[in-house]
Write an enzyme that holds these catalytic residues in place. Structure first.
Site, PDB file in Angstrom:
ATOM      1  N   ASP A 646     -19.015  44.403 -69.308  1.00  0.00           N
ATOM      2  CA  ASP A 646     -18.235  43.220 -69.672  1.00  0.00           C
ATOM      3  C   ASP A 646     -17.808  42.536 -68.371  1.00  0.00           C
ATOM      4  OD1 ASP A 646     -16.661  41.441 -71.236  1.00  0.00           O
ATOM      5  OD2 ASP A 646     -14.895  42.636 -70.779  1.00  0.00           O
ATOM      6  N   THR A 648     -14.703  39.984 -68.137  1.00  0.00           N
ATOM      7  CA  THR A 648     -13.261  39.792 -68.064  1.00  0.00           C
ATOM      8  C   THR A 648     -12.525  41.120 -68.113  1.00  0.00           C
ATOM      9  OG1 THR A 648     -13.597  37.732 -69.259  1.00  0.00           O
ATOM     10  CG2 THR A 648     -11.338  38.545 -69.073  1.00  0.00           C
ATOM     11  N   GLU A 756      -6.692  25.790 -64.609  1.00  0.00           N
ATOM     12  CA  GLU A 756      -5.704  24.722 -64.453  1.00  0.00           C
ATOM     13  C   GLU A 756      -4.389  25.263 -63.931  1.00  0.00           C
ATOM     14  OE1 GLU A 756      -5.492  22.464 -68.136  1.00  0.00           O
ATOM     15  OE2 GLU A 756      -6.790  20.991 -67.181  1.00  0.00           O
ATOM     16  N   LYS A 833     -11.170  15.047 -63.953  1.00  0.00           N
ATOM     17  CA  LYS A 833     -11.782  16.146 -63.201  1.00  0.00           C
ATOM     18  C   LYS A 833     -12.756  16.847 -64.135  1.00  0.00           C
ATOM     19  CE  LYS A 833      -8.286  19.599 -64.387  1.00  0.00           C
ATOM     20  NZ  LYS A 833      -7.151  20.398 -63.953  1.00  0.00           N
ATOM     21  N   THR A 863     -16.180  25.268 -59.298  1.00  0.00           N
ATOM     22  CA  THR A 863     -15.914  23.958 -58.698  1.00  0.00           C
ATOM     23  C   THR A 863     -15.488  22.944 -59.748  1.00  0.00           C
ATOM     24  OG1 THR A 863     -18.261  23.373 -58.905  1.00  0.00           O
ATOM     25  CG2 THR A 863     -17.547  24.326 -56.831  1.00  0.00           C
ATOM     26  N   ARG A1025     -21.135  34.008 -73.936  1.00  0.00           N
ATOM     27  CA  ARG A1025     -20.839  33.578 -75.300  1.00  0.00           C
ATOM     28  C   ARG A1025     -21.385  34.577 -76.313  1.00  0.00           C
ATOM     29  NH1 ARG A1025     -16.576  30.336 -75.436  1.00  0.00           N
ATOM     30  NH2 ARG A1025     -16.802  28.417 -74.280  1.00  0.00           N
ATOM     31  N   ASP A1051     -13.325  46.709 -71.243  1.00  0.00           N
ATOM     32  CA  ASP A1051     -11.889  47.003 -71.297  1.00  0.00           C
ATOM     33  C   ASP A1051     -11.213  46.406 -72.517  1.00  0.00           C
ATOM     34  OD1 ASP A1051      -9.963  44.444 -69.765  1.00  0.00           O
ATOM     35  OD2 ASP A1051     -12.007  44.263 -70.487  1.00  0.00           O
TER      36      ASP A1051
END
EC number: 7.6.2.1
Length: 1314
Positions: A646, A648, A756, A833, A863, A1025, A1051
């Site tokens: 995985d 994340t 963000e 952006k 980026t 995905r 995890d």
């Protein structure tokens, strides 16, 4: 015959339009000339378009004026009392109301049946005589208790009372009464990773044990001893070892499963706060604001002559009662908070969740209350008229205040809270996505008082594994009693309920985490095995190591040798000339005699070895917190060829950090950020002479002259830096929050994207802080703490996965406290952006963007390109008008709106800069992945995150080599395109494949074999995905196609299916949950611990078990060869050579400890194993225990057995205690010395076990007088015979081993000499 009611929904008896207010017949066209539709798209029409005039007060006054009649609505009745009403309901119900009689005959007056509000029509069918069930419902709503014989037992919903609940049908949709006991029994909310139940444990484990050939073989041998003709020696000799093996194995399985249950119980015992809805007390029926519950009769009779002012006052009072508590004017329940364990939660319970809490079940969000409250009460704007029944008004002080008497002081509606209707959740434990998700409370429940939650009913679909889809309905019923009893009807009237659709935006699935401040109230819809998380998880299965299967195959060969040897011995005697028994009985007796060839102690030794390996893993100081949850497969750790990881929380920490910013001519990173902070401080510094309320705008003179003393180049750079920082501080969807930690107030941020948040935190670090944000505007503060920029948000365009960009149109204010000026008097700017792939065509022509974004991408940074554009008032007004027009289109709305944005805003933007954000990797991920690749392990990354994110992490973690081509396949829908991609990959097998879940589903459906045959050749594959089931399917597909060992590591809860589908599942104890680690075979705390787990512990476990298995086979085979030689010398008679204790002692006391001590052997030390991971490649080929090594040991056993028994018989006698003494002594000492020869690295336990066992044998000889000639043992003749036979047996064997090591040394010998 009464008219048909098929077209109309039945109204409950307490509906306000249950009466004909003939005195209120008015022309609705005069009040609201808009066309009225009854219902559109399956929704009640009042939700489609809000009426422009509130007509309910007129109807309410009509009810009040008509209170003198007996046929008035429920509200009118409640003001008089219940006696006459009960008579009217239980009688014929027609007296005193001529309109009622006319409608009961089927006639309908047009003026009475005209809709009072949009979408509401008066049903003629409803005007018929009420049924007994509806009468009792009305009495119930008046708090009148009926005798049991009068309770409509045959009516709707009452069947559940006093009877067993019906079982839930998982294939059907469900209706859930909020805060009430459900009519259907739903499964408990229990997490279970256990493999067995108390009833299935014995059958399943025994089946698993006897599915192995040699266990079944020994069971048959043991059972054969019940037949007298086949019995040889004691029955316990054969039964006891088998029973011992089963007890050890079953005990270990039971212990592992008990540990899983204990860990599950920890999760199931997690405490949660729920709201409990009791019956309202008498003191809670007083109306709000201290108003009297009913008016004097004289007032009611003279209503029509009262001044208009009094009538309006009555209307307002009635409306207030309806808005807060519904038609009865009193709270529907009493709310209190209670604690419940996770396992005790039930469908319908209302949870109170706070920040950081795991959601224990699938829930529908009802209300969100933030903790950022204003210091004083702020009046809320008046809601639309149609929502007047739903508004949650703040209680006025007085004796009727419900907040002080019903809701506890610590409830979520305390004065410090603010109902926002929004909550963020983290779903990385469910779907692997790193972005926070915004979830909304339904407007129907968000504005509803807590006491009225019991009037809500949720309708949802059947339990489903689709985590990104949901469709349901939330209904507001007239009263608590009708929640379950009233079916959802979609007729023309709909007056009795309000309904609103529910979507995925109103949900929070199990194992997600609340990320917002404040509290979230949610009702449980699905529990336990019916949650999205559980349905996406494969059931636990028993795993068997590859070594077990290999030994099983070898055992079959040994069994065949046993059978062949038995038949050959009988055949040599002659089938027709057997003495004393029939030939087939002799074959069976030989099979029993040679049963030691298939050593039953092999399982015992291997299982004890596995326990030792597990202990080594758990006690390794280099892997703190490691836990072995499945102790049957540690050898498989040394055979892994594919690692599925995985992203994340496994490879990354899911913590973003702004690393780099490029402003066109100069790039800033690391320590250079201090220079950015200096530019920002200069650019946003207000001189002391400036007014305290003065604000800055992008073109203000103060900002233009802030760098007046610098050189032209520095002024230009400073201006660029100032502009890009301002753009980053404004162009986002971040909201600042405050929280209290350890008594200190800490500022933090909330947003759906961690990127963000990282950027806004960076702007704060360089001196421009986001101080306030709401839906209308933002305020920025300088490093000095004073507001310097304030904007009004005119339009915002959120980020989408298709658009890959977000933008905002803002109006700059020049004074802090003044109202927003007209558009003509202020600056309007558009900031945007997004990804460089889409922004490169939007920004103005430049010569550096592509090069700089490519440089950042090579560093693994995410980026974002930032641009801006100033809009004139005319341009903005023209855009706004066109955009509004496009937003009202029925067809192609999204495309039309995007086209307007592109036409008016998204062209020739001024390019301000490029940001580079890094997703922090876990500790030592890069060297760990490199080491595993060098070990010959192919690594796949399977994640639920976005394509761009997966690409960046693959590059930054060095999963993809620098300069390696990444072939991306995304949004693939056509089969011919899929075939083209496969052909390309076949021609370029050195590239990395990046594929999304949609394309992966296409390949797995139509090109399953072709895809996997190409994918396994690639050095790296990244799939993004991916759903949890897709991850598991990929793992199973690799196993089926390659027949190699697959390890999966993760995890989150979304990784459980993959972990359980793998041959070896490794779980990391994540920040947000332990679900993956609980379901895994091995649990670790850091990804880099995996290298040691595989390269070191996996190597040792496999090599030791392979050597141990071969020694146990050698030990059993050599004694069988001795038995064969003895039988040949005895004229092929099946008589035992070593009887009773000699047989049992040889396999236990005299050889077990030295052989078992081999689990401490190691061929290389830990440093060498890590320094040369290439050594791991040899293990995957299985050379340590192969057919070649097996037959080598078979040959050695035959050689040694023939010499030991043959020479013993030649040097002493064919039979007798002297021969047995010499033969048995040599046999035991030969085994001990063979162990010593095979040891690579000595351990003190090995020395102790070999020397101790030899001494134990010597000490036990005096007790073996029944088998040995003790007098002969004390002679010199015994000693030289033993020494001679040992030398002939061992010396050639040892010389052969030395020659092999010299001629073809193993790899570990080569690296040890470096």
């Amino acid at each position: 015959m009464p008219p048909s009611t098929a077209r109309h929904a039945a109204r409950p008896p307490d509906s306000p339009v249950d009466d004909s207010d003939s005195d209120l017949d008015i022309d609705l066209e005069e009040l609201d000339p808009q066309p009225i539709s009854a219902a559109q798209h399956g929704r009640p029409a009042e939700q489609q378009h809000a009426p422009r005039i509130a007509l309910r007060p007129l109807r309410m006054s009509g009810l009040r004026r008509g209170a003198k009649r007996d046929g008035y609505g429920e509200l009118g009745r409640s003001q008089h009392g219940g006696d006459e009403d009960a008579e009217a309901l239980l009688g014929d119900g027609t007296h005193g109301d001529p309109d009622y009689s006319r409608h009961s005959e089927g006639s309908a007056r047009a003026d009475d049946d005209a809709p009072l509000l949009a979408g509401r029509q008066t049903s003629s069918a409803r005007r018929r005589r009420p049924s007994f069930a509806s009468a009792s419902d009305s009495l119930r709503s008046l708090n009148i208790r009926l005798p049991s014989f009068m309770s409509a037992s045959g009516g709707q919903g009452e069947s559940g009372e006093g009877e067993d609940k019906e079982e839930d049908d998982p294939s059907a949709s469900r209706q859930v009464a909020v805060g009430s006991v459900q009519a259907t029994r739903f499964p408990p909310n229990i997490i279970s990773n256990a493999k067995y139940t108390p009833w299935s444990f014995l059958p399943v484990t025994l089946y698993n044990e006897f599915s192995f050939f040699f266990n079944m073989y020994f069971l048959l041998v043991a059972l054969s001893q019940a037949i007298p003709a086949l019995r040889i020696g004691y029955l316990s000799t054969y039964v006891a070892p088998l029973a011992f093996v089963l007890v050890i194995t079953l005990g270990k399985e039971a212990y592992d499963d008990i540990e899983r249950r204990r860990r599950d119980n920890e999760a199931n015992s997690e405490e949660y706060t729920i709201l409990q809805f009791g019956e309202p007390g008498a003191d809670h029926r007083v109306r709000r604001g201290g108003r009297k519950p009913k008016q004097p009769p004289s007032r009611l009779l003279s209503t029509r002559q009262a001044p208009e002012r009094d009538r309006l006052s009555d209307i307002q009072e009635e409306e207030e009662g309806i808005e807060g508590y519904g038609a009865r004017g009193s709270p529907s329940s009493r709310v209190s908070e209670v604690g419940k364990k996770s396992k005790d939660l039930k469908v319908g319970d209302v949870l109170k969740l706070g920040k950081g809490q795991r959601v224990p079940a699938d829930v529908i969000i009802l209300k969100c209350v933030t903790q950022e409250a204003p210091t004083e009460d702020v009046p809320t704007e008046a809601p639309p008229p149609t929502e007047s029944l739903l508004v949650d008004h703040v209680d006025e002080p007085g004796e009727g205040s419900a907040s002080t008497s019903v809701v506890p002081a610590d409830d979520v509606q305390q004065a410090s809270g603010r109902a926002s209707g929004e909550s963020f959740i983290r779903t990385d434990q469910l779907d692997g996505e790193t972005d926070w998700k915004l979830r909304l409370a339904s407007p129907l429940s968000q504005t509803l008082a807590l006491e009225e939650f019991v009037r809500l009913r949720v309708t949802g679909g059947k339990p489903d594994r689709k985590v990104n889809e949901f469709a349901g309905t939330l209904e507001l019923m007239p009263g608590r009693e009708t929640e379950i009893n009233t079916p959802f009807t979609q007729g023309d009237d709909g007056e009795h309920l309000k309904a609103t659709p529910l979507s995925i935006d109103n949900t929070a699935w199990a194992n997600t985490v609340i990320a917002s401040q404040g509290h979230t109230l949610a009702v449980i819809l699905y529990t336990g095995p019916q949650t999205r998380s559980a349905l996406s998880t494969s059931p636990s299965r028993s795993k068997t190591g590859l070594l077990e299967y290999e030994i099983n195959s070898l055992t079959k060969i040994l069994c065949f040798l046993t059978l062949a040897l038995s038949i050959i011995l009988v055949a040599l005697e002659g089938f027709g000339h057997t003495k004393g028994a029939v030939w087939y009985v002799k074959i069976m007796r030989f099979l029993v005699l040679f049963s030691t060839i298939v050593p039953i102690s092999l399982r015992v030794n291997l299982d004890m070895g596995k326990s030792v390996y597990s202990r080594f893993i758990q006690n390794d100081p280099g892997m703190p917190g490691a836990v072995v949850r499945t102790s049957t497969i540690p050898e498989d750790l040394g055979r892994i060829e594919y690692l599925l990881s995985d992203k994340t929380g496994t490879l990354t920490q899911n913590e973003m950090e702004m690393k780099k910013i490029h402003v066109g001519t100069v790039s800033y990173a690391n320590e250079a950020m201090d220079e950015v902070a200096a530019y920002v401080k200069q650019g946003f510094h207000l001189p002391p002479s400036a007014d305290a309320s003065t604000l800055l705008t992008p073109s203000s003179s103060i900002m233009a002259t802030s760098n007046a003393g610098a050189t032209r180049t520095r002024r230009e750079i400073g201006s660029r830096v100032r502009d890009v920082v301002l753009a980053l501080a404004l162009c986002h969807n971040v909201t600042p929050t405050t929280e209290e930690e350890d008594g200190k107030v800490v500022n933090s941020y909330q947003a759906s994207s961690p990127d963000e948040i990282a950027i806004v935190q960076w702007t704060e670090a360089v001196g421009l802080r986001l101080a306030h944000r709401d839906r209308k505007g933002m305020t920025l503060e300088s490093s000095e703490g004073r507001p310097v920029v304030k904007v009004r948000i005119l339009d915002i365009f959120p980020f989408t996965s298709e658009g890959k960009r977000m933008g905002v149109v803002v109006q700059f204010l020049d004074r802090l406290h003044s109202p927003a000026p007209a558009l003509q008097d202020s600056e309007i700017w558009f900031y945007q952006k997004g990804a460089d792939t889409v922004m490169s065509s939007i920004v103005a022509t430049n010569d550096w963007l592509d090069e700089e974004t490519a440089n950042m991408a090579r560093e693994g940074l995410r980026t974002l390109v930032v641009g801006r554009k100033r809009l004139s008032v005319k341009e903005y007004q023209e855009f706004s008008a066109k955009y509004q027009e496009a937003s009202l289109a029925i067809n192609g709305r999204e495309a039309g709106m995007q086209a307007i944005v592109s036409q008016y805003l998204e062209h020739n933007l001024e390019l301000l800069g490029v940001t580079g954000v890094e997703d922090k990797l876990q500790k030592d991920v890069k060297p760990s992945l490199e080491l595993l690749r060098n070990a010959g392990i192919k690594i796949w990354m399977l994640t639920g995150d976005k394509v761009e994110t997966a690409r960046c992490v693959a590059v930054s973690s060095k999963l993809v080599a620098r300069g390696q081509y990444i072939h991306t396949i995304a949004k693939l829908r056509r089969k011919d395109s899929a075939q083209e991609n496969l052909d390309f990959l076949r021609s370029k097998t050195d590239s990395c494949l990046l594929i999304d879940g949609e394309s992966l589903a296409m390949f797995l459906t139509h090109y399953r074999t072709e895809f996997i045959s190409v994918a396994v050749l690639l050095p790296a594959v990244v799939a993004c995905r991916c759903s949890p089931m897709q991850k598991a399917e990929v793992a199973r597909l690799i196993k089926e196609y390659t027949k190699k060992r697959v390890c999966c590591i993760g995890d989150g809860g979304n990784d459980v299916s993959m972990i359980q589908a793998a041959d070896v599942g490794v779980g990391i104890v994540g920040k947000e949950g332990r679900q993956a680690s609980l379901a895994a075979d091995f649990s670790i705390e850091q990804f880099h611990h995996l290298t040691k787990l595989l390269v070191w512990h996996g190597r040792n476990s496999y090599k030791r078990s392979a050597k141990l298995a071969q020694f146990v086979i050698h030990r059993g085979l050599i004694i069988a060869v001795c038995q064969t030689m003895f039988s040949i010398a005895k004229d092929f008679e099946p008589e035992g050579l070593y009887m009773d204790w000699l047989m049992v002692g040889y396999a236990t006391v005299y050889t077990a400890a030295p052989v078992l001590s081999l689990v401490l052997d190691k061929d290389v030390d830990e440093n060498l194993a890590s320094l040369y991971p290439e050594l791991y490649k040899e293990l995957t080929s299985g050379r340590s225990l192969s057919y070649r090594t097996f037959f080598v040991w078979v040959f050695v056993s035959i050689y040694q057995g023939c010499l030991i028994q043959g020479l013993s018989q030649v040097l002493t006698a064919v039979e007798g205690p002297r021969m047995v003494a010499v033969s048995y002594t040599v046999l035991v000492l030969n085994e001990l010395l063979m162990v010593a020869i095979e040891i690579t690295t000595w351990h003190w336990v090995m020395v102790l076990s070999i020397v101790g066992t030899a001494l134990m044998f010597v000490v036990s000889i005096p007790f073996l007088g029944g088998y040995f000639d003790l007098g002969f043992i004390l002679t010199l003749g015994f000693l030289w015979r033993v020494a001679a036979i040992l030398a002939v047996s061992l010396i050639p064997t040892y010389i052969g081993k030395l020659i092999q090591r010299t001629m073809k040394p193993p790899s570990y010998r080569k690296v040890q000499g470096i």
